[in-house]
Write a protein that holds these residues in place. Structure first.
Motif, PDB file in Angstrom:
ATOM      1  N   UNK A   2       0.868  -1.139   0.034  1.00  0.00           N
ATOM      2  CA  UNK A   2      -0.099  -0.007  -0.093  1.00  0.00           C
ATOM      3  C   UNK A   2       1.001   1.208  -0.005  1.00  0.00           C
ATOM      4  N   UNK A   3       1.328   1.641  -1.250  1.00  0.00           N
ATOM      5  CA  UNK A   3       2.142   2.913  -1.369  1.00  0.00           C
ATOM      6  C   UNK A   3       1.705   3.977  -0.817  1.00  0.00           C
ATOM      7  N   UNK A  54      -0.618   2.684  -9.545  1.00  0.00           N
ATOM      8  CA  UNK A  54      -1.072   1.354  -9.126  1.00  0.00           C
ATOM      9  C   UNK A  54      -0.345   0.874  -7.554  1.00  0.00           C
ATOM     10  N   UNK A  55      -0.841   1.681  -6.651  1.00  0.00           N
ATOM     11  CA  UNK A  55      -0.287   1.824  -5.354  1.00  0.00           C
ATOM     12  C   UNK A  55      -0.425   0.423  -4.556  1.00  0.00           C
ATOM     13  N   UNK A  56      -1.159  -0.553  -5.071  1.00  0.00           N
ATOM     14  CA  UNK A  56      -1.436  -1.693  -4.308  1.00  0.00           C
ATOM     15  C   UNK A  56      -0.470  -2.926  -4.821  1.00  0.00           C
ATOM     16  N   UNK A  57      -0.205  -2.656  -6.083  1.00  0.00           N
ATOM     17  CA  UNK A  57       0.479  -3.731  -7.088  1.00  0.00           C
ATOM     18  C   UNK A  57       1.793  -4.029  -6.146  1.00  0.00           C
ATOM     19  N   UNK A  58       2.266  -5.196  -6.465  1.00  0.00           N
ATOM     20  CA  UNK A  58       3.678  -5.741  -6.029  1.00  0.00           C
ATOM     21  C   UNK A  58       4.562  -5.129  -6.669  1.00  0.00           C
ATOM     22  N   UNK A 129       5.519   3.116   2.531  1.00  0.00           N
ATOM     23  CA  UNK A 129       4.239   2.534   2.710  1.00  0.00           C
ATOM     24  C   UNK A 129       3.418   3.086   3.920  1.00  0.00           C
ATOM     25  N   UNK A 130       2.106   3.230   3.711  1.00  0.00           N
ATOM     26  CA  UNK A 130       1.110   3.753   4.623  1.00  0.00           C
ATOM     27  C   UNK A 130       1.380   2.700   5.856  1.00  0.00           C
ATOM     28  N   UNK A 131       1.173   3.078   6.961  1.00  0.00           N
ATOM     29  CA  UNK A 131       1.265   2.136   7.983  1.00  0.00           C
ATOM     30  C   UNK A 131      -0.347   1.742   8.571  1.00  0.00           C
TER      31      UNK A 131
END
Length: 131
Positions: A2-3, A54-58, A129-131
């Motif tokens: 989650x960038x 694409x903030x959730x992509x690997x 990454x968001x905590x």
């Protein structure tokens, strides 16, 4: 993953500034740096931009997207027609699309994306990454 988009936009802007500076102050660098640094930074910027979108992509997926996009832009430089060359002759069009195909650019793009991938992996838990 989650960038954090804010961080990614900031590092994209920093990368753009560094890339423009590498062109502006090219005469102060040794040949191999002034010849290739801008292309490495361009691909790094593409990696960060795909991270924003694409903030959730690997990370490996983002790297693949960035390589495919960068290589696609480079391969498009084999095509010349009046309309696309007119775009390339603008400052922004030249920076984005480039002018002529070079094999060395593919190596620079690979290095730039690899740097982004490694930086992201290194800073994954601490900053990006968001905590």
């Amino acid at each position: 993953m989650n960038r954090n988009r804010i961080y990614y936009v900031l590092i994209t802007v920093v990368t753009i500034v560094l890339g423009l500076a590498s062109r502006q102050f090219a005469d102060y660098f040794p040949f191999w740096i002034k010849e290739y640094l801008g292309d490495v930074l361009w691909a790094l910027m593409v990696f960060w931009m795909f991270g924003v979108v694409f903030k959730r992509k690997q990370s490996v997926t983002i790297a693949a997207y960035a390589i495919l996009f960068s290589f696609g832009i480079e391969l498009s430089q084999l095509y010349h027609d009046t309309w696309i060359d007119a775009i390339r002759n603008t400052r922004l069009g030249g920076l984005v699309l480039g002018f002529g195909f070079l094999w060395s650019d593919l190596i620079c793009y690979t290095i730039g994306v690899a740097i982004g991938f490694l930086l992201e992996r290194f800073f994954y838990k601490s900053v990006l990454v968001k905590k």
